[in-house]
Scaffold this motif. Sequence first.
Motif, short mmCIF file in Angstrom:
data_model
loop_
_atom_site.label_atom_id
_atom_site.label_comp_id
_atom_site.label_asym_id
_atom_site.label_seq_id
_atom_site.Cartn_x
_atom_site.Cartn_y
_atom_site.Cartn_z
N PRO A 78 0.74 -1.25 0.26
CA PRO A 78 -0.24 0.06 0.32
C PRO A 78 1.17 1.20 0.27
O PRO A 78 0.55 1.95 -0.51
N ILE A 79 1.97 1.55 0.34
CA ILE A 79 2.66 2.45 0.63
C ILE A 79 2.97 3.00 -0.61
O ILE A 79 3.18 3.76 -1.15
N THR A 80 3.67 1.42 -1.03
CA THR A 80 4.01 1.91 -2.66
C THR A 80 3.54 2.22 -4.05
O THR A 80 3.68 2.90 -4.65
N ILE A 87 5.10 1.15 -9.29
CA ILE A 87 5.37 0.56 -10.64
C ILE A 87 7.13 -0.41 -11.15
O ILE A 87 7.28 -0.69 -10.89
N GLU A 88 7.74 0.44 -10.37
CA GLU A 88 9.39 -0.44 -9.92
C GLU A 88 9.33 -1.53 -9.90
O GLU A 88 9.73 -2.24 -10.47
N ILE A 89 9.06 -1.30 -8.51
CA ILE A 89 8.34 -3.03 -7.73
C ILE A 89 8.18 -3.64 -8.80
O ILE A 89 8.29 -5.25 -9.46
N GLN A 122 -0.01 0.51 -11.35
CA GLN A 122 0.92 0.55 -12.33
C GLN A 122 -0.08 0.63 -13.85
O GLN A 122 0.72 1.21 -14.79
N PHE A 123 -0.84 0.85 -13.70
CA PHE A 123 -1.78 0.95 -15.32
C PHE A 123 -1.74 2.72 -16.18
O PHE A 123 -2.00 3.14 -16.63
N SER A 124 -1.11 3.54 -14.17
CA SER A 124 -1.57 4.75 -14.40
C SER A 124 0.00 5.23 -15.27
O SER A 124 0.09 6.20 -15.46
N ILE A 129 1.99 -1.24 -20.77
CA ILE A 129 1.98 -2.18 -21.83
C ILE A 129 3.03 -2.36 -22.62
O ILE A 129 3.58 -4.11 -22.92
N ASP A 130 3.60 -1.67 -22.99
CA ASP A 130 4.53 -1.88 -23.46
C ASP A 130 5.53 -2.37 -23.37
O ASP A 130 6.92 -2.89 -23.69
N ASN A 131 5.73 -2.18 -22.37
CA ASN A 131 7.30 -2.25 -20.93
C ASN A 131 6.91 -3.55 -20.74
O ASN A 131 7.79 -4.26 -20.90
N LEU A 132 5.61 -4.00 -20.98
CA LEU A 132 5.26 -5.31 -19.96
C LEU A 132 5.60 -6.34 -21.39
O LEU A 132 6.61 -7.78 -20.93
#
Length: 279
Positions: A78-80, A87-89, A122-124, A129-132
């Motif tokens: 929740p903190i992240t 996003i990075e994690i 993460q969707f923000s 999607i490109d990164n995945l």
Amino acid sequence: AKSNKKGSFSFYNSELDKTEIMNLELELDLKRALVLEEIDVFYQPKVNPNNSKIEGFEALVRWHRRKQEWISPQVFIPITEENGLIIEIGYFVLSKACDFVIDLKRRGYNQFHVGVNISAKQFSDPKFIDNLINIVNSKGIDPKFIDLEITESITASKIFNTIESLTRLSDYGFSISIDDFGTGYSSLQYLISLPFNTMKIDKSFVDSLEIKGSNLTILNTMISLAHSLGKKIVAEGAETKAQVDYLSKANCQLIQGYYYYKPMPIDEILGIIDREKLL
Ligand code: C2E
Ligand code: CA
Ligand code: CA
Ligand code: CA
């Protein structure tokens, strides 16, 4: 916080500062956790109850704070999500999951999928999607081995066009699960319009099997809904033989729970499946 006694006022104040400082320290430590290699990924097997064989895993993140104490994802995720570190994690966990698939392949295992949790935040990221896609491509693995576990809260949020994004990921070949199915407030009509392969039934429903006289209607309804939609079912959090027997009789294809295995580091997992192969 008002007080007529000066002393008690400052006492109250310093108590407040204490928790604030603790939270601040937690957040500061968290920001360094990736570079300091304190973030690790454990894997929990998903088991076919008919033959007790492992068919897949869920990647679950772990934080070994200052290499001293283990902090639960329920505390730090929740903190992240709040400060954007997720996003990075998230990319880190996906890369690790891909490495795990590669490890498995090297040992001759081609049949396992690995579930990766995805937070709404993460969707923000506009490049999400490109990164995945780039991550699985650069690792050279087939996206069908990666199962994106999406919770209802994501699918309900307005930050992106859910159906469009999930359709792109699904068309690309990722497998998609709806996590914690039935715990959110989305309409059923909306939920079933999403492109997904698997329904994960939340532990809270599986728990109702252990409570005498409890209402099994919701659990049974979800199972038959999944069957009639042609979705695979993963039941989460089964801890007893009675639960496993019931879920298996009800044709839940996979069970993920302490009855079989807890989340474990990769070396333990590899040991278990090598032993299983010899049987
Ligand atoms: P989740 O996605 O619902 O994951 C299942 C949780 O149930 C895991 O907790 C797992 O250890 C636990 N569990 C599985 N079987 C049993 C059982 O039989 N009994 C009990 N008591 N628990 C069981 P964990 O690892 O503590 O993770 C908690 C939550 O943190 C996850 O819930 C997920 O929402 C979040 N999380 C974990 N890893 C990640 C990650 O890499 N990314 C994101 N975005 N969230 C994550
Ligand atoms: Ca999950
Ligand atoms: Ca879940
Ligand atoms: Ca859950």
